[in-house]
Design a protein around this motif. Sequence first.
Motif, PDB file in Angstrom:
ATOM      1  N   ALA A 106     -28.778   7.746   5.643  1.00  0.00           N
ATOM      2  CA  ALA A 106     -28.382   7.380   4.285  1.00  0.00           C
ATOM      3  C   ALA A 106     -29.399   7.874   3.268  1.00  0.00           C
ATOM      4  O   ALA A 106     -29.035   8.344   2.178  1.00  0.00           O
ATOM      5  N   ARG A 110     -28.723  10.345   0.172  1.00  0.00           N
ATOM      6  CA  ARG A 110     -29.019   9.882  -1.188  1.00  0.00           C
ATOM      7  C   ARG A 110     -29.857  10.909  -1.944  1.00  0.00           C
ATOM      8  O   ARG A 110     -29.614  11.194  -3.118  1.00  0.00           O
ATOM      9  N   GLU A 145     -26.121  -2.157  -0.321  1.00  0.00           N
ATOM     10  CA  GLU A 145     -25.367  -0.910  -0.162  1.00  0.00           C
ATOM     11  C   GLU A 145     -23.882  -1.131   0.073  1.00  0.00           C
ATOM     12  O   GLU A 145     -23.139  -0.167   0.278  1.00  0.00           O
ATOM     13  N   LYS A 148     -21.801   0.454   3.154  1.00  0.00           N
ATOM     14  CA  LYS A 148     -21.409   1.865   3.191  1.00  0.00           C
ATOM     15  C   LYS A 148     -22.139   2.598   4.318  1.00  0.00           C
ATOM     16  O   LYS A 148     -23.306   2.359   4.589  1.00  0.00           O
ATOM     17  N   HIS A 152     -19.755   7.409   3.574  1.00  0.00           N
ATOM     18  CA  HIS A 152     -19.364   6.821   2.290  1.00  0.00           C
ATOM     19  C   HIS A 152     -20.270   7.320   1.169  1.00  0.00           C
ATOM     20  O   HIS A 152     -19.793   7.682   0.073  1.00  0.00           O
ATOM     21  N   MET A 153     -21.564   7.351   1.448  1.00  0.00           N
ATOM     22  CA  MET A 153     -22.508   7.772   0.415  1.00  0.00           C
ATOM     23  C   MET A 153     -22.343   9.243   0.065  1.00  0.00           C
ATOM     24  O   MET A 153     -22.453   9.636  -1.096  1.00  0.00           O
ATOM     25  N   GLU A 156     -19.445   9.225  -2.224  1.00  0.00           N
ATOM     26  CA  GLU A 156     -19.761   8.589  -3.506  1.00  0.00           C
ATOM     27  C   GLU A 156     -20.642   9.472  -4.373  1.00  0.00           C
ATOM     28  O   GLU A 156     -20.461   9.553  -5.594  1.00  0.00           O
ATOM     29  N   LEU A 157     -21.594  10.161  -3.754  1.00  0.00           N
ATOM     30  CA  LEU A 157     -22.529  11.005  -4.492  1.00  0.00           C
ATOM     31  C   LEU A 157     -22.076  12.463  -4.555  1.00  0.00           C
ATOM     32  O   LEU A 157     -22.768  13.301  -5.136  1.00  0.00           O
ATOM     33  N   ASP A 177     -16.052   0.088   4.375  1.00  0.00           N
ATOM     34  CA  ASP A 177     -17.231  -0.614   3.880  1.00  0.00           C
ATOM     35  C   ASP A 177     -16.882  -2.075   3.610  1.00  0.00           C
ATOM     36  O   ASP A 177     -15.795  -2.549   3.958  1.00  0.00           O
ATOM     37  N   THR A 186     -13.435   6.118  -1.194  1.00  0.00           N
ATOM     38  CA  THR A 186     -14.619   6.279  -2.037  1.00  0.00           C
ATOM     39  C   THR A 186     -14.569   7.599  -2.788  1.00  0.00           C
ATOM     40  O   THR A 186     -14.882   7.667  -3.989  1.00  0.00           O
TER      41      THR A 186
END
Length: 291
Positions: A106, A110, A145, A148, A152-153, A156-157, A177, A186
Amino acid sequence: MPWSVRWVGGCGAQSQKQCKKSSFAFYQAVRDLLPVWFLEDMRTMEVFHWEDGGKVSVYSPSEALLYALVHDHQPYARHLLTKFPQSALAVPSQSFSCCQSAPHLAMAVRYNRVRVLFRILKAIQTLPPADRAAHLDRQGCSRVEGGKTALHMACELVRPECLLLLLGHGAAPCLRDSAGNTPLDTLLQQISHMPAANMRAKLLCLDCLFFFVPQDLEFAMKQQLLDNRRQWQDLLGENRFQCLVGLAPPSLFVGAMRVLIRTISPEHFPEALDNLPLPHFLKPLDLKLES
């Protein structure tokens, strides 16, 4: 110089102050991309960090890897993952992570550390199957979080390279999630945000997901797509929309890519993409990463 600080023992407030100073020196050294041998000398012989309850600990390879991720110190990350393939991906202390699970994937997503993510995924492939799945599908803290996963991240990003690497190495694309959203939900939420910034990357992520999600996937956003058909047709294009809501089968290209990608084992992903019988411009992403 800040990294000349050494731990001198003792207890109480003075010891905690020394410990924090020593800890910050190590953080600075990683941030400044100092040589690997120097960082390992610091980590194993000079620096300590203060944990809850007054416990003093050396930095583990896992915690050092988190610093390397934040500051994109690729040689140090490579060294830690090569020399300590299991302990580098172990659970860090509570002073580093509120949840007792390894957050390295993660964190790589990120900060968009694609090359370090690639090396982490290769290290994960050497673990036993149960441990491999636990890392790939680790759900983040429900409070911080929202449960997630790294997938998912990535959605999302809007990190298409991270997304494809995770999928190709076996991350499950259908997990939900804490809010009941799949990675596809997401991503669709991000696509719906106005103004439609970064739409090319968002649609690239969606196309990557198409190669890995089952055709009959049930996802929370499906009814919203049907209720706002014109809006979503404009956002996604007619072919993507029809395929998502189940009104048409996937295109021949998507169907062929699903078959071809399934022939690539995680151990050979993404290198084997170069061997797919497709022209270069039709391949999903140009991932030129070191083996």
